[in-house]
Design an enzyme around this catalytic site. Structure first.
Site, PDB file in Angstrom:
ATOM      1  N   SER A  19       0.885  -1.086   0.098  1.00 36.81           N
ATOM      2  CA  SER A  19      -0.078   0.180   0.026  1.00 36.81           C
ATOM      3  C   SER A  19       0.897   1.166  -0.065  1.00 36.81           C
ATOM      4  O   SER A  19       2.028   1.422   0.303  1.00 36.81           O
ATOM      5  CB  SER A  19      -0.829  -0.041   1.367  1.00 36.81           C
ATOM      6  OG  SER A  19      -1.681  -0.987   1.324  1.00 36.81           O
TER       7      SER A  19
HETATM    8  N1  SAH Z   1      -0.765  -4.131   3.975  1.00 39.48           N
HETATM    9  C1  SAH Z   1      -0.267  -4.817   2.669  1.00 39.48           C
HETATM   10  C2  SAH Z   1      -1.472  -4.639   1.770  1.00 39.48           C
HETATM   11  C3  SAH Z   1      -1.419  -5.633   0.661  1.00 39.48           C
HETATM   12  S1  SAH Z   1      -2.732  -5.357  -0.376  1.00 39.48           S
HETATM   13  C4  SAH Z   1       0.911  -4.216   2.239  1.00 39.48           C
HETATM   14  O1  SAH Z   1       0.923  -3.266   2.193  1.00 39.48           O
HETATM   15  O2  SAH Z   1       1.484  -4.949   1.660  1.00 39.48           O
HETATM   16  C5  SAH Z   1      -3.962  -6.352   0.342  1.00 39.48           C
HETATM   17  C6  SAH Z   1      -3.593  -7.854   0.656  1.00 39.48           C
HETATM   18  O3  SAH Z   1      -4.885  -8.407   0.829  1.00 39.48           O
HETATM   19  C7  SAH Z   1      -3.235  -8.585  -0.558  1.00 39.48           C
HETATM   20  O4  SAH Z   1      -2.080  -9.318  -0.211  1.00 39.48           O
HETATM   21  C8  SAH Z   1      -4.224  -9.755  -0.510  1.00 39.48           C
HETATM   22  O5  SAH Z   1      -4.038 -11.112  -1.158  1.00 39.48           O
HETATM   23  C9  SAH Z   1      -4.924  -9.852   0.523  1.00 39.48           C
HETATM   24  N2  SAH Z   1      -6.478 -10.325   0.964  1.00 39.48           N
HETATM   25  C10 SAH Z   1      -7.544 -10.013  -0.219  1.00 39.48           C
HETATM   26  N3  SAH Z   1      -8.590 -10.875   0.082  1.00 39.48           N
HETATM   27  C11 SAH Z   1      -8.130 -11.361   1.452  1.00 39.48           C
HETATM   28  C12 SAH Z   1      -9.054 -12.015   2.255  1.00 39.48           C
HETATM   29  N4  SAH Z   1     -10.366 -12.262   2.014  1.00 39.48           N
HETATM   30  N5  SAH Z   1      -8.294 -12.657   3.452  1.00 39.48           N
HETATM   31  C13 SAH Z   1      -7.063 -12.378   3.767  1.00 39.48           C
HETATM   32  N6  SAH Z   1      -6.198 -11.480   2.731  1.00 39.48           N
HETATM   33  C14 SAH Z   1      -6.869 -11.206   1.585  1.00 39.48           C
END
Ligand code: SAH
Length: 212
Positions: free
Chosen positions: A55
């Protein structure tokens, strides 16, 4: 180290000294692929594979600031992704439990958080984070980093009295809003919208359907 990033976040309006200090001490470059490391100090989301992104630092810092962490909280994170946000939470709270739906991302984050940074108060698991982590709850704070059409009911259930959840809500990337959900000591719940945002969708664990 990311002192430069912390300075630019301060210039953009992040005020919490604890959050700025944690950003400055944590090297964001550890959480991105080697070929993107030169861009890690900038205020941009970056690809981390599997169609996901680390993010934008301003949004990470803003959400973390809004959680109001003093150091004693039990935190649940949904969407481990790169593990960058998880690391900040582990530095600022008592424990963090983080759920990620893509096994490869969870494993990569585990290597950085546990093996490289030795953040022993961070626990990771693979699964559908919309179900929370019931055995580890209730949680004082919950942070969701992928957007669904509504606030997942299981997460409201796992929010402790006096607790706060921050999450993006909305169906399409254009119309998402960052929402705060507070549970008062008497158990009642109130919601307020904070800021327009753009997050990847929260996906379903089984069947591969996309919710938002
Ligand atoms: N805070 C993280 C954000 C990653 S983007 C960072 O800054 O790196 C959001 C993440 O949520 C992705 O890795 C995606 O695979 C995950 N995600 C999507 N749906 C999900 C779910 N139902 N349960 C757990 N993770 C999920």
């Amino acid at each position: 180290m990311s002192a430069e990033l912390a300075r630019s976040l301060e210039a953009m309006g992040i005020r919490s000294p604890r959050v700025l200090d944690a950003v400055a001490r944590l090297d964001r470059a550890r959480f991105v692929r080697p070929e993107l490391r030169h861009a890690a100090e900038g205020d941009h989301p970056l690809p981390i594979g599997f169609g996901q992104t680390i993010s934008q630092p301003f949004v990470v810092a803003y959400m973390t600031e809004r959680l109001g962490l003093s150091g004693n909280e039990r935190v649940l994170e949904v969407g481990t992704g790169s593990g960058y946000q998880t690391a900040l939470l582990a530095m600022l709270a008592r424990t963090v439990h983080s759920v990620e739906i893509i096994p490869e991302l969870s494993e990569r984050a585990r290597k950085v958080l546990v093996e490289e940074l030795a953040l022993g108060n961070a626990s990771l698991r693979v699964g559908d984070g919309a179900q929370g982590w019931p055995e580890a709850g209730p949680f004082d704070r919950i942070l969701v980093t992928a957007a669904g059409p509504e606030v997942p009911p299981a997460l409201i259930e796992q929010l402790a009295p006096g607790g706060r959840m921050i999450l993006p809500v909305g169906l399409d990337a254009e119309g998402q809003v960052l929402r705060a959900v507070d549970r008062r000591e008497d158990g009642s719940v109130s919601e307020s919208d904070l800021l327009p945002v753009r997050f990847v969708p929260l996906t379903h664990g089984h069947g591969g359907g996309v919710l938002g």
